[in-house]
Design an enzyme around this catalytic site. Sequence first.
Site: not given
Ligand code: GAL
Length: 995
Positions: A422, A498
């Site tokens: 990010e 993620e």
């Molecule tokens: C993503 C980010 C993580 C964490 C997650 C939400 O956008 O890469 O570090 O913030 O969201 O828990």
Amino acid sequence: MLSDRLDPASLKYVESRDPGQGRLAPRARYRSDAVALDLDGAWRFRLADSLHDLTPDFEAPDHDDTGWERLPVPSSWQMRDVADAPRHGTPAYTNVVYPFPVDPPRVPDANPTGEYRREFTLPPEWPGTGRGVLRFEGVDSAFAVFLNGVRLGDGKGSRLPTEFDATDVLRPGRNVLAVRVHQWSAGSYLEDQDMWWMSGIFRSVALLHRPQDGVGDFFVHADYDHLTGEGTLRVDADATGRVTVPELGLDVAVGERATAPVGPWTAETPRLYDAELTTAGERVRLRIGFRTVTVSGGLLRVNGTPLLLRGVNRHEWDPDTGRTLTVETMRQDIELMKRHNINAVRTSHYPPDGRFLDLCDELGLWVVDECDLETHGFHLNDWRGNPSADPAWREALLDRMRRMVERDKNHAGVIMWSLGNESGTGDNLRAMADWSHQRDPGRPVHYEGDWDSGYVDVYSRMYADHAETDRIGHGTEDPTTDPELDEHRRSLPFILCEYGHAMGNGPGGLSEYQRLFEQHPRLQGGFIWEWIDHGVRRRTPEGEEFFAYGGDFGEVVHDGNFVADGLVFPDRTPSPGLIEYKKVVEPVAIRVDAAARTVSVRNGLDFAGTGQLRFHWRVEDEGVPAGQGELAVPVVAAGDSAVVSWPPELSGAADAGAVGAERWLTVSARLAKDEPWAPAGHEVAWFQAALTTGAPAPSAIRSGAGAPALRADGARITLGDGVFDARTGRLVRLGALPVEGPRLDVWRAPTDNDLRGRRGSDAEKWRAAGLDRLEHKVLSVEPGDTGLTVTTRVAAAGSDAALSAVYRWSAAPSGGDGGAGGAGRLRLTVEVRPAGVWDVTLPRLGLRAAVPAALSAVSWFGAGPHEAYPDTRAAARVGRFASDVDGLQTPYLFPQENGSRTDVRWVRLGPAGGGTGLRLSGPTPFSFAARPWTSEELDAAAHPTELVRGDLVHLTLDAARQGVGSASCGPGVLPEYRLLAAPTVFTVDWAAEEA
Ligand code: GAL
């Protein structure tokens, strides 16, 4: 004002983008026979509030530090005594927002600065020749190093190593090392990861002897050719020397290529060869894994085979020590992961302690090693001034990439480099990718933040919903913003770096993702967000332990419990989400064909056969064991299947006697022998099949002759064992048991997923509709010949929408076909009909009731043993389970709906020592939760310690529930798991029962 005697120029590095001065070039981390002095331990420490408050001459060898306290190295100073009374500031949590004004590279004047000092003496074996190097594995966030009063240099890049040449100032006798560490620095702009802000020398420090003619840096290239079965080894180094691999009979010069037939390294078969790199001055121990990573034919492959990543994002976390972990904790993480069928880790969002990667090589995990880079907070300012795009920051970003790649390049487990997380878009990211491709062509490059994917080798996204993921699988996704890049991106494999946001109760919808991954070759799996809740262990003034989250330290700017979104609790207890994930990603698919009397086994591993597994069957009648044994299954190669017939014993058990109960067959795959990460017998995969459905439950309780008559007598109505309040129609007693009788209930304490959402949260809508404050109006209480009918209208203030609820009670004769134990059974059939406009979903549809708290022992036949919701029920198996009420609660850091058990045929609550209990059953399965508090109390609490046990056990019994989804970050509840208000009829039988 700075302390008079400090030259402001000497502190310029703090706010400089420059990554450091006086540092040595980055190189591999390794163990050798060179002398090393461990400098971990108790250091002298003083915390200055700001740069204005520094100790003049703190670095002078004779500076009197006897009044200073001692602080362990490694540690973060905010974690000191954090459980009761933190001594040096506190951890502070923000997700995206910088906790200081965005004015790069400047940072606030209030810049807590730790002054560290320690003495050491060179060990007697320290050679008289060669050099001495001070190595810091991780210091957060900027620091300057002084040895014997001489400044060696400074550094930034918290989760990366830094080395300084100490040779010229080292003394044979006593040496004094002084380090100044600043909480904030220009580097903080590059370290805006979603986690606690913490500071200090949080990883190890050592003084390394560098022998003359020793090894400096080296790069092990160990490829595997899956067509020939040969490994190719070439070790490049900045010294001449030889490499030996005794097991392979290899003895080659540095830089020379050698081939030999080898066993390849994979995460499933982590074959490592012990080797040695020897120069005139040093012997380095190597552990070599042969494998080749490619992206070819649109797929990410290792040794020619496409991977299916069953991954997690791992932050380093310990509830007592923060980001300082012991090697035991690292091993525990990997063992837990492997035991839950996880095969991959993304080291979100920084390179981990190097020892973690040693263990990944040894135990077998695919690693996406991520650089220590995140500039997410610039997003809140429309990415103005984002370091990723500003040439002034290029060197700082490249420096971080170099330090990660150089440190970790010799790890077999690392299969991809990630530029960071990010950090928007910009040419500095491209420069990092270009450098990495040139330095290490053997590993693909990953970065999620630039969706056009122009300079990366995999298309990566986070939290794409199922529908979009499916389109990407089909190759029909929307085009790139830059049309020139579209063809490139369409040629790339896809991963979800993620997904499945594991915050609180959930994540829901994992099975549906897995189906997509298994269906589309392009979808090569993903990484759940995230491994562990970053809760900080604290104690209330009464001494009760809890895990703190953002805001609990009085932070002005913070992001609350968003820091608690892991598959394991802070103490590493698996959450139900981890148990669910284990089942969803189980690598062996077992199926039963009861008609054909066969079991099929499909091996979903990418490399290993099923030789390490043995198979086991068990038959149970209503959860009571009725036979078990081994099932002989031939070794199934990766990707293959086998079908075997039931052994005669299994057929026998399946056919034995007529049963009035449900008969279930469970087949499981277990480890045949101890593995380094789990003992023999550990269950890897399982499947259940119903063999008989049991005796049909009576569809209606006999009325007429023999059925107990109903007696209405003033304030009370009696029906069989039940006593009702004549005005409200509510059950108040069942036999000897006082009962807060059942009534319609739709509320649940909102989960983190209910509370958040991209387009308004479900919880907001539910509260707006008043589902948390429904009123029950009794329209009529009508005693009949054999039963009682209570008609109500349930609605919220201000709304003309309502649920009409009609309760029909009937009774079975005492000692009749009713309950076990001879007591009478009451049957309640509830008819629910929505009236008016219902444009919100319902959290649940069912009943609530309460019984005395003494009924704390719970047993049930249904799905368990863990909580399960409609979209998180893959791991729940049918059986007979028992727990006390406390054990049914899932202690989410932020209290919310939890603990509901599903597909329950019957549940019994009784006193722990035996006695009269309550038995609930029904012709169709239901869900239940039993809690020492109400849903409203659960809803109101911010920490589990705020929940107070009363004198009741509160029951919720559900005919239907909405799923939980993953809306705390990602898609909400899938349409098939949304609960709409609709006419519903359900039945629950109530009996007081002796046990
Ligand atoms: C993503 C980010 C993580 C964490 C997650 C939400 O956008 O890469 O570090 O913030 O969201 O828990």
